[in-house]
Design a protein around this motif. Structure first.
Motif, PDB file in Angstrom:
ATOM      1  N   VAL A   1       5.459  -3.017  -0.564  1.00  0.00           N
ATOM      2  CA  VAL A   1       4.032  -2.969  -0.217  1.00  0.00           C
ATOM      3  C   VAL A   1       3.874  -2.806   1.285  1.00  0.00           C
ATOM      4  CG1 VAL A   1       1.892  -4.300  -0.172  1.00  0.00           C
ATOM      5  CG2 VAL A   1       3.283  -4.245  -2.248  1.00  0.00           C
ATOM      6  N   LYS A   2       4.625  -3.555   2.050  1.00  0.00           N
ATOM      7  CA  LYS A   2       4.550  -3.464   3.515  1.00  0.00           C
ATOM      8  C   LYS A   2       4.870  -2.048   3.987  1.00  0.00           C
ATOM      9  CE  LYS A   2       6.364  -5.653   7.702  1.00  0.00           C
ATOM     10  NZ  LYS A   2       7.174  -4.674   8.378  1.00  0.00           N
ATOM     11  N   GLU A   3       5.918  -1.460   3.452  1.00  0.00           N
ATOM     12  CA  GLU A   3       6.312  -0.105   3.867  1.00  0.00           C
ATOM     13  C   GLU A   3       5.255   0.928   3.492  1.00  0.00           C
ATOM     14  OE1 GLU A   3      10.294   0.927   2.698  1.00  0.00           O
ATOM     15  OE2 GLU A   3      11.070  -0.994   3.431  1.00  0.00           O
ATOM     16  N   VAL A   4       4.682   0.812   2.303  1.00  0.00           N
ATOM     17  CA  VAL A   4       3.640   1.758   1.887  1.00  0.00           C
ATOM     18  C   VAL A   4       2.446   1.667   2.835  1.00  0.00           C
ATOM     19  CG1 VAL A   4       1.949   2.288   0.080  1.00  0.00           C
ATOM     20  CG2 VAL A   4       4.336   1.883  -0.530  1.00  0.00           C
ATOM     21  N   LEU A   5       2.006   0.456   3.136  1.00  0.00           N
ATOM     22  CA  LEU A   5       0.866   0.284   4.036  1.00  0.00           C
ATOM     23  C   LEU A   5       1.182   0.787   5.443  1.00  0.00           C
ATOM     24  CD1 LEU A   5      -0.457  -3.209   2.873  1.00  0.00           C
ATOM     25  CD2 LEU A   5      -1.275  -0.937   2.213  1.00  0.00           C
ATOM     26  N   GLU A   6       2.406   0.556   5.909  1.00  0.00           N
ATOM     27  CA  GLU A   6       2.801   1.076   7.223  1.00  0.00           C
ATOM     28  C   GLU A   6       2.777   2.603   7.248  1.00  0.00           C
ATOM     29  OE1 GLU A   6       5.762  -2.368   8.989  1.00  0.00           O
ATOM     30  OE2 GLU A   6       6.630  -0.778   7.767  1.00  0.00           O
ATOM     31  N   ASP A   7       3.225   3.213   6.158  1.00  0.00           N
ATOM     32  CA  ASP A   7       3.217   4.677   6.071  1.00  0.00           C
ATOM     33  C   ASP A   7       1.799   5.246   6.129  1.00  0.00           C
ATOM     34  OD1 ASP A   7       5.971   4.757   5.936  1.00  0.00           O
ATOM     35  OD2 ASP A   7       6.052   5.071   3.766  1.00  0.00           O
TER      36      ASP A   7
ATOM     37  N   ILE B   1     -10.038  -4.110   2.501  1.00  0.00           N
ATOM     38  CA  ILE B   1     -10.510  -3.344   1.341  1.00  0.00           C
ATOM     39  C   ILE B   1      -9.612  -2.147   1.080  1.00  0.00           C
ATOM     40  CG2 ILE B   1     -12.420  -1.946   0.433  1.00  0.00           C
ATOM     41  CD1 ILE B   1     -14.301  -3.916   1.925  1.00  0.00           C
ATOM     42  N   ARG B   2      -9.271  -1.424   2.120  1.00  0.00           N
ATOM     43  CA  ARG B   2      -8.387  -0.256   1.974  1.00  0.00           C
ATOM     44  C   ARG B   2      -7.024  -0.681   1.447  1.00  0.00           C
ATOM     45  NH1 ARG B   2      -5.544   3.113   6.565  1.00  0.00           N
ATOM     46  NH2 ARG B   2      -4.773   4.837   5.323  1.00  0.00           N
ATOM     47  N   ALA B   3      -6.457  -1.752   1.984  1.00  0.00           N
ATOM     48  CA  ALA B   3      -5.135  -2.213   1.551  1.00  0.00           C
ATOM     49  C   ALA B   3      -5.142  -2.622   0.088  1.00  0.00           C
ATOM     50  CB  ALA B   3      -4.679  -3.371   2.433  1.00  0.00           C
ATOM     51  N   ILE B   4      -6.144  -3.371  -0.329  1.00  0.00           N
ATOM     52  CA  ILE B   4      -6.220  -3.806  -1.726  1.00  0.00           C
ATOM     53  C   ILE B   4      -6.339  -2.608  -2.658  1.00  0.00           C
ATOM     54  CG2 ILE B   4      -7.670  -5.021  -3.411  1.00  0.00           C
ATOM     55  CD1 ILE B   4      -8.225  -7.084  -1.171  1.00  0.00           C
ATOM     56  N   LYS B   5      -7.143  -1.645  -2.279  1.00  0.00           N
ATOM     57  CA  LYS B   5      -7.305  -0.436  -3.099  1.00  0.00           C
ATOM     58  C   LYS B   5      -5.979   0.310  -3.233  1.00  0.00           C
ATOM     59  CE  LYS B   5      -9.999   3.694  -3.667  1.00  0.00           C
ATOM     60  NZ  LYS B   5     -11.012   4.596  -3.260  1.00  0.00           N
ATOM     61  N   ILE B   6      -5.269   0.465  -2.144  1.00  0.00           N
ATOM     62  CA  ILE B   6      -3.968   1.154  -2.165  1.00  0.00           C
ATOM     63  C   ILE B   6      -2.986   0.401  -3.048  1.00  0.00           C
ATOM     64  CG2 ILE B   6      -1.951   1.722  -0.741  1.00  0.00           C
ATOM     65  CD1 ILE B   6      -4.076   2.290   1.546  1.00  0.00           C
ATOM     66  N   ILE B   7      -2.930  -0.908  -2.887  1.00  0.00           N
ATOM     67  CA  ILE B   7      -1.992  -1.719  -3.674  1.00  0.00           C
ATOM     68  C   ILE B   7      -2.300  -1.597  -5.165  1.00  0.00           C
ATOM     69  CG2 ILE B   7      -1.268  -4.082  -4.176  1.00  0.00           C
ATOM     70  CD1 ILE B   7      -1.757  -4.597  -1.083  1.00  0.00           C
ATOM     71  N   LYS B   8      -3.559  -1.677  -5.536  1.00  0.00           N
ATOM     72  CA  LYS B   8      -3.937  -1.621  -6.954  1.00  0.00           C
ATOM     73  C   LYS B   8      -3.757  -0.241  -7.567  1.00  0.00           C
ATOM     74  CE  LYS B   8      -7.147  -5.446  -7.150  1.00  0.00           C
ATOM     75  NZ  LYS B   8      -8.521  -5.893  -7.397  1.00  0.00           N
ATOM     76  N   GLU B   9      -4.053   0.809  -6.790  1.00  0.00           N
ATOM     77  CA  GLU B   9      -4.068   2.154  -7.361  1.00  0.00           C
ATOM     78  C   GLU B   9      -2.783   2.947  -7.158  1.00  0.00           C
ATOM     79  OE1 GLU B   9      -7.550   4.084  -5.806  1.00  0.00           O
ATOM     80  OE2 GLU B   9      -8.907   2.683  -6.808  1.00  0.00           O
ATOM     81  N   GLU B  10      -2.004   2.619  -6.142  1.00  0.00           N
ATOM     82  CA  GLU B  10      -0.863   3.466  -5.817  1.00  0.00           C
ATOM     83  C   GLU B  10       0.506   2.818  -5.958  1.00  0.00           C
ATOM     84  OE1 GLU B  10      -1.376   5.693  -2.211  1.00  0.00           O
ATOM     85  OE2 GLU B  10      -3.534   5.794  -2.476  1.00  0.00           O
ATOM     86  N   ILE B  11       0.562   1.512  -6.084  1.00  0.00           N
ATOM     87  CA  ILE B  11       1.861   0.838  -6.166  1.00  0.00           C
ATOM     88  C   ILE B  11       1.993   0.211  -7.535  1.00  0.00           C
ATOM     89  CG2 ILE B  11       3.354  -0.919  -5.170  1.00  0.00           C
ATOM     90  CD1 ILE B  11       1.789  -0.585  -2.540  1.00  0.00           C
ATOM     91  N   LYS B  12       3.010   0.627  -8.264  1.00  0.00           N
ATOM     92  CA  LYS B  12       3.257   0.111  -9.615  1.00  0.00           C
ATOM     93  C   LYS B  12       4.655  -0.477  -9.670  1.00  0.00           C
ATOM     94  CE  LYS B  12      -0.594   1.895 -11.144  1.00  0.00           C
ATOM     95  NZ  LYS B  12      -1.734   1.210 -10.627  1.00  0.00           N
TER      96      LYS B  12
END
Length: 68
Positions: free
Chosen positions: A19-25, A55-66
């Motif tokens: 999750v940290k790496e995705v958000l950093e990217d 808000i942006r981070a939560i959306k990314i985590i829910k929609e893009e990281i499985k």
């Protein structure tokens, strides 16, 4: 980091690191905090972000990281 908010928590470090790496990217500056009590194995790894990124981070985590 006083006003930063937790957007993700898990007891497995590798998931928090992903999750940290995705958000950093995505040009965010997440911070991982180890809240595990190593002697007993209880607790989580948490990802914190600045208030304006929550808000942006939560959306990314829910929609893009499985994790499946």
């Amino acid at each position: 980091m006083r006003d930063w908010q937790s957007v993700f928590k898990d007891n497995r470090e590798y998931r928090a690191l992903i999750v940290k790496e995705v958000l950093e990217d995505l040009d965010m500056q997440p911070v991982i905090v180890n809240k595990k009590v190593s002697a007993y194995g209880f607790g989580n790894f948490e990802i914190f972000v600045a208030p304006d990124q929550v808000i942006r981070a939560i959306k990314i985590i829910k929609e893009e990281i499985k994790f499946e």
